[in-house]
Scaffold this motif. Sequence first.
Motif, PDB file in Angstrom:
ATOM      1  N   GLY A 285       0.821  -1.204   0.000  1.00  0.00           N
ATOM      2  CA  GLY A 285       0.000   0.000   0.000  1.00  0.00           C
ATOM      3  C   GLY A 285       0.851   1.249   0.000  1.00  0.00           C
ATOM      4  O   GLY A 285       1.902   1.309  -0.636  1.00  0.00           O
ATOM      5  N   THR A 286       0.391   2.258   0.754  1.00  0.00           N
ATOM      6  CA  THR A 286       1.143   3.497   0.904  1.00  0.00           C
ATOM      7  C   THR A 286       1.272   3.826   2.385  1.00  0.00           C
ATOM      8  O   THR A 286       0.475   3.367   3.211  1.00  0.00           O
ATOM      9  CB  THR A 286       0.437   4.667   0.201  1.00  0.00           C
ATOM     10  OG1 THR A 286      -0.812   4.943   0.870  1.00  0.00           O
ATOM     11  CG2 THR A 286       0.176   4.346  -1.270  1.00  0.00           C
ATOM     12  N   ALA A 287       2.260   4.630   2.713  1.00  0.00           N
ATOM     13  CA  ALA A 287       2.481   4.991   4.111  1.00  0.00           C
ATOM     14  C   ALA A 287       1.262   5.697   4.693  1.00  0.00           C
ATOM     15  O   ALA A 287       0.889   5.469   5.853  1.00  0.00           O
ATOM     16  CB  ALA A 287       3.725   5.865   4.229  1.00  0.00           C
ATOM     17  N   GLU A 288       0.624   6.548   3.889  1.00  0.00           N
ATOM     18  CA  GLU A 288      -0.532   7.306   4.383  1.00  0.00           C
ATOM     19  C   GLU A 288      -1.691   6.379   4.715  1.00  0.00           C
ATOM     20  O   GLU A 288      -2.326   6.503   5.770  1.00  0.00           O
ATOM     21  CB  GLU A 288      -0.958   8.327   3.325  1.00  0.00           C
ATOM     22  CG  GLU A 288      -2.086   9.276   3.774  1.00  0.00           C
ATOM     23  CD  GLU A 288      -3.480   8.676   3.598  1.00  0.00           C
ATOM     24  OE1 GLU A 288      -4.376   8.975   4.430  1.00  0.00           O
ATOM     25  OE2 GLU A 288      -3.668   7.899   2.634  1.00  0.00           O
ATOM     26  N   VAL A 289      -1.980   5.419   3.841  1.00  0.00           N
ATOM     27  CA  VAL A 289      -3.086   4.491   4.072  1.00  0.00           C
ATOM     28  C   VAL A 289      -2.765   3.561   5.235  1.00  0.00           C
ATOM     29  O   VAL A 289      -3.621   3.299   6.097  1.00  0.00           O
ATOM     30  CB  VAL A 289      -3.402   3.694   2.790  1.00  0.00           C
ATOM     31  CG1 VAL A 289      -4.404   2.576   3.082  1.00  0.00           C
ATOM     32  CG2 VAL A 289      -3.945   4.613   1.708  1.00  0.00           C
ATOM     33  N   ARG A 290      -1.545   3.064   5.299  1.00  0.00           N
ATOM     34  CA  ARG A 290      -1.164   2.199   6.418  1.00  0.00           C
ATOM     35  C   ARG A 290      -1.349   2.917   7.748  1.00  0.00           C
ATOM     36  O   ARG A 290      -1.880   2.350   8.705  1.00  0.00           O
ATOM     37  CB  ARG A 290       0.291   1.741   6.282  1.00  0.00           C
ATOM     38  CG  ARG A 290       0.546   0.747   5.170  1.00  0.00           C
ATOM     39  CD  ARG A 290       1.905   0.064   5.337  1.00  0.00           C
ATOM     40  NE  ARG A 290       3.023   1.006   5.423  1.00  0.00           N
ATOM     41  CZ  ARG A 290       3.702   1.462   4.380  1.00  0.00           C
ATOM     42  NH1 ARG A 290       3.359   1.073   3.153  1.00  0.00           N
ATOM     43  NH2 ARG A 290       4.721   2.289   4.540  1.00  0.00           N
TER      44      ARG A 290
END
Length: 305
Positions: A285-290
């Motif tokens: 995923g992405t750091a923001e979503v995680r």
Amino acid sequence: MTVLVFLDPAFPAGRIVDAGTPALLATDQGVTRGDGIFESLLAVNGQPRKVDAHFARLAGSAHAMDLAIPGKEAWLAAMTTAVTAFTSAEPAVLDGHTTTNVVLKLIVTRGPDGAPTPTAWVQASALSPALAEQRAKGLDVIFLDRGYDSTISERAPWLLLGAKTLSYAVNMAALRHAHQQGADDVIFTSSDGKVLEGPTSSVLLAHITDDGGVPVKRLITPNLDSGILPGTTQGALFAAAQEAGWELGYGPVEPADLLDADAVWLISSLRLLAPVNTIDGLEIGTAEVRARLSAELSALLSTTH
């Protein structure tokens, strides 16, 4: 500091022993053969969490091992003694704040050869600061083949794959191998390509889809019939997430499902919910979503008992 409280019929509240003095016979089969079981749980502000789930799993492990264990009341009394002794001497630290949170381990061995009853004790100790760091920073993990197919548990129950036994040498070897590869942890896979669990954790993944402008959040974990240990914290989180509107799913899960997920976590009673940043070097995923999903699910987990 470590507090040890042995379950002893002569001491209804448990018998405290000096952790710096030998208290277990060298001939105990838990030492010589790894013939025993255990549970690890967290006592938050002096109160053990998910007690019923941990006792149920301890009883399940004991049944699989044909091992007689003390009753729940004896464990509760010893746990209370251990928590009281530990917190009165050394407050624990959790996420940078002084608390009365304590790691409790419930341990049972078969005892020496011919022993009429098992040896059982409670261990109380501080929570490792590294666990909070893993929750905050996330984990880099690798896939490792466990060497069994996903149906072996049904065909060979004597392998005890769904029991929490003291025979953790393979799990610890897997973690050492991961560290040698520059990774933090491991996700085991079966020889027929199914995701199983971590050496000391359950695996979760999330998919977020759009349904006409409404986000649909789905939380998935591998199915238990693949021979994995039922996760007490995973079960508690699933119950809370369902109440919050998440859809739930149980495997089978394949490695590609994790690599395609919006977020993946390793979850356990002590580490709680730790996001997986990369698997085999590939970002999940992405750091923001995680970060967003981790915060949401961690908040839900904090409401469980």
